[in-house]
Design a protein around this motif. Structure first.
Motif, PDB file in Angstrom:
ATOM      1  N   ILE A  51       0.839  -1.208   0.000  1.00 36.01           N
ATOM      2  CA  ILE A  51       0.000   0.000   0.000  1.00 36.01           C
ATOM      3  C   ILE A  51       0.873   1.257   0.000  1.00 36.01           C
ATOM      4  O   ILE A  51       0.705   2.136  -0.834  1.00 36.01           O
ATOM      5  CB  ILE A  51      -0.934   0.050   1.234  1.00 36.01           C
ATOM      6  CG1 ILE A  51      -1.723  -1.245   1.406  1.00 36.01           C
ATOM      7  CG2 ILE A  51      -1.845   1.276   1.164  1.00 36.01           C
ATOM      8  CD1 ILE A  51      -2.696  -1.553   0.310  1.00 36.01           C
ATOM      9  N   THR A  52       1.789   1.331   0.956  1.00 38.19           N
ATOM     10  CA  THR A  52       2.581   2.554   1.120  1.00 38.19           C
ATOM     11  C   THR A  52       4.082   2.366   0.926  1.00 38.19           C
ATOM     12  O   THR A  52       4.781   3.329   0.643  1.00 38.19           O
ATOM     13  CB  THR A  52       2.393   3.148   2.530  1.00 38.19           C
ATOM     14  OG1 THR A  52       2.891   2.204   3.498  1.00 38.19           O
ATOM     15  CG2 THR A  52       0.945   3.490   2.807  1.00 38.19           C
ATOM     16  N   GLY A  53       4.558   1.166   1.141  1.00 38.13           N
ATOM     17  CA  GLY A  53       6.003   0.964   1.133  1.00 38.13           C
ATOM     18  C   GLY A  53       6.656   1.442   2.407  1.00 38.13           C
ATOM     19  O   GLY A  53       7.886   1.501   2.503  1.00 38.13           O
ATOM     20  N   THR A  60       7.746   0.668  -4.702  1.00 38.75           N
ATOM     21  CA  THR A  60       8.064   0.145  -6.028  1.00 38.75           C
ATOM     22  C   THR A  60       9.223  -0.848  -6.024  1.00 38.75           C
ATOM     23  O   THR A  60       9.335  -1.658  -6.944  1.00 38.75           O
ATOM     24  CB  THR A  60       8.442   1.280  -6.991  1.00 38.75           C
ATOM     25  OG1 THR A  60       9.603   1.948  -6.482  1.00 38.75           O
ATOM     26  CG2 THR A  60       7.293   2.263  -7.163  1.00 38.75           C
ATOM     27  N   MET A  61      10.102  -0.730  -5.042  1.00 38.10           N
ATOM     28  CA  MET A  61      11.340  -1.517  -4.997  1.00 38.10           C
ATOM     29  C   MET A  61      12.173  -1.278  -6.258  1.00 38.10           C
ATOM     30  O   MET A  61      12.912  -2.138  -6.712  1.00 38.10           O
ATOM     31  CB  MET A  61      11.064  -3.015  -4.835  1.00 38.10           C
ATOM     32  CG  MET A  61      10.261  -3.386  -3.628  1.00 38.10           C
ATOM     33  SD  MET A  61      11.083  -2.896  -2.113  1.00 38.10           S
ATOM     34  CE  MET A  61       9.814  -3.279  -0.930  1.00 38.10           C
ATOM     35  N   ASN A  62      12.018  -0.056  -6.806  1.00 37.94           N
ATOM     36  CA  ASN A  62      12.690   0.284  -8.051  1.00 37.94           C
ATOM     37  C   ASN A  62      12.766   1.805  -8.148  1.00 37.94           C
ATOM     38  O   ASN A  62      11.739   2.468  -8.278  1.00 37.94           O
ATOM     39  CB  ASN A  62      11.888  -0.299  -9.223  1.00 37.94           C
ATOM     40  CG  ASN A  62      12.513  -0.045 -10.557  1.00 37.94           C
ATOM     41  OD1 ASN A  62      12.818   1.078 -10.918  1.00 37.94           O
ATOM     42  ND2 ASN A  62      12.673  -1.110 -11.329  1.00 37.94           N
ATOM     43  N   SER A  63      13.963   2.351  -8.100  1.00 39.41           N
ATOM     44  CA  SER A  63      14.138   3.814  -8.122  1.00 39.41           C
ATOM     45  C   SER A  63      13.593   4.450  -9.393  1.00 39.41           C
ATOM     46  O   SER A  63      12.965   5.511  -9.337  1.00 39.41           O
ATOM     47  CB  SER A  63      15.612   4.186  -7.974  1.00 39.41           C
ATOM     48  OG  SER A  63      16.062   3.882  -6.684  1.00 39.41           O
ATOM     49  N   LEU A  64      13.836   3.830 -10.525  1.00 44.07           N
ATOM     50  CA  LEU A  64      13.362   4.394 -11.789  1.00 44.07           C
ATOM     51  C   LEU A  64      11.834   4.449 -11.828  1.00 44.07           C
ATOM     52  O   LEU A  64      11.254   5.451 -12.240  1.00 44.07           O
ATOM     53  CB  LEU A  64      13.897   3.596 -12.974  1.00 44.07           C
ATOM     54  CG  LEU A  64      13.520   4.127 -14.353  1.00 44.07           C
ATOM     55  CD1 LEU A  64      13.967   5.570 -14.541  1.00 44.07           C
ATOM     56  CD2 LEU A  64      14.118   3.248 -15.439  1.00 44.07           C
ATOM     57  N   LYS A  65      11.173   3.389 -11.372  1.00 43.87           N
ATOM     58  CA  LYS A  65       9.708   3.367 -11.345  1.00 43.87           C
ATOM     59  C   LYS A  65       9.183   4.447 -10.393  1.00 43.87           C
ATOM     60  O   LYS A  65       8.210   5.144 -10.708  1.00 43.87           O
ATOM     61  CB  LYS A  65       9.206   1.978 -10.922  1.00 43.87           C
ATOM     62  CG  LYS A  65       7.716   1.881 -10.799  1.00 43.87           C
ATOM     63  CD  LYS A  65       7.033   2.022 -12.142  1.00 43.87           C
ATOM     64  CE  LYS A  65       5.526   1.886 -11.973  1.00 43.87           C
ATOM     65  NZ  LYS A  65       4.769   2.686 -12.887  1.00 43.87           N
ATOM     66  N   TRP A  97      11.827   7.010  -1.440  1.00 46.24           N
ATOM     67  CA  TRP A  97      11.388   7.626  -0.192  1.00 46.24           C
ATOM     68  C   TRP A  97      10.256   8.606  -0.467  1.00 46.24           C
ATOM     69  O   TRP A  97       9.244   8.601   0.238  1.00 46.24           O
ATOM     70  CB  TRP A  97      12.567   8.339   0.488  1.00 46.24           C
ATOM     71  CG  TRP A  97      12.226   8.985   1.791  1.00 46.24           C
ATOM     72  CD1 TRP A  97      12.228   8.391   3.016  1.00 46.24           C
ATOM     73  CD2 TRP A  97      11.846  10.352   1.996  1.00 46.24           C
ATOM     74  NE1 TRP A  97      11.867   9.308   3.978  1.00 46.24           N
ATOM     75  CE2 TRP A  97      11.624  10.515   3.372  1.00 46.24           C
ATOM     76  CE3 TRP A  97      11.666  11.446   1.151  1.00 46.24           C
ATOM     77  CZ2 TRP A  97      11.242  11.728   3.934  1.00 46.24           C
ATOM     78  CZ3 TRP A  97      11.279  12.654   1.701  1.00 46.24           C
ATOM     79  CH2 TRP A  97      11.066  12.794   3.080  1.00 46.24           C
ATOM     80  N   CYS A  98      10.415   9.432  -1.484  1.00 46.31           N
ATOM     81  CA  CYS A  98       9.387  10.419  -1.845  1.00 46.31           C
ATOM     82  C   CYS A  98       8.087   9.732  -2.254  1.00 46.31           C
ATOM     83  O   CYS A  98       6.991  10.136  -1.837  1.00 46.31           O
ATOM     84  CB  CYS A  98       9.876  11.316  -2.981  1.00 46.31           C
ATOM     85  SG  CYS A  98      11.274  12.364  -2.555  1.00 46.31           S
ATOM     86  N   ASP A  99       8.191   8.696  -3.062  1.00 47.09           N
ATOM     87  CA  ASP A  99       7.033   7.942  -3.517  1.00 47.09           C
ATOM     88  C   ASP A  99       6.285   7.334  -2.323  1.00 47.09           C
ATOM     89  O   ASP A  99       5.062   7.451  -2.217  1.00 47.09           O
ATOM     90  CB  ASP A  99       7.506   6.847  -4.479  1.00 47.09           C
ATOM     91  CG  ASP A  99       6.396   6.006  -5.048  1.00 47.09           C
ATOM     92  OD1 ASP A  99       5.594   6.544  -5.849  1.00 47.09           O
ATOM     93  OD2 ASP A  99       6.324   4.812  -4.707  1.00 47.09           O
ATOM     94  N   SER A 100       7.013   6.723  -1.422  1.00 50.41           N
ATOM     95  CA  SER A 100       6.417   6.117  -0.236  1.00 50.41           C
ATOM     96  C   SER A 100       5.793   7.180   0.672  1.00 50.41           C
ATOM     97  O   SER A 100       4.709   6.976   1.227  1.00 50.41           O
ATOM     98  CB  SER A 100       7.477   5.324   0.530  1.00 50.41           C
ATOM     99  OG  SER A 100       6.926   4.695   1.656  1.00 50.41           O
TER     100      SER A 100
END
Length: 125
Positions: A51-53, A60-65, A97-100
């Protein structure tokens, strides 16, 4: 390029989580508006990587994503940083970090919206 909708994604993830992870009794209490159940599920959603990471620090477990998700959402990140009164450099923290962080910010609102939708469906049946 289509701008990623965090709200749509988080709501979709919450719906899937409720479907996959809750037993019938817990789901029933949730729909009935049991405060303890709502709070317990809210806490689980906030911590769940799907949900949030938040638990691992990455959804995402992926920086590019994660970077792709952020494209066009810098204003949302700025809102989150302001709301949480964070005085950190998001660039130094990284895209994941920002995405989460954005997902953590939206999880309560999205959960409330999903509950409204589910309650409407239950009252129609």
């Amino acid at each position: 390029m289509k701008i990623y909708s965090y709200q749509k994604s988080v709501k979709s993830d919450i719906r899937q989580y409720l479907k996959d992870e809750l037993d019938v009794g817990t789901f029933g209490l949730l729909i009935q508006g049991d405060d303890d159940t709502i709070e317990t599920v809210r806490e689980e959603l906030f911590e769940d990587d799907s949900i949030t990471g938040n638990a691992s620090g990455s959804y995402t477990m992926n920086s590019l994503k994660a970077e792709q998700n952020l494209v066009g959402n810098w204003d949302l990140l700025e809102e989150v940083m302001s709301e949480f009164d964070l005085h950190v450099n998001p660039i130094e923290k990284g895209a994941e970090w920002c995405d989460s962080l954005i997902r953590c910010y939206l999880v309560d609102w999205c959960f409330a919206e999903v509950l409204k939708d589910l309650t409407k469906k239950e009252t129609k049946n």
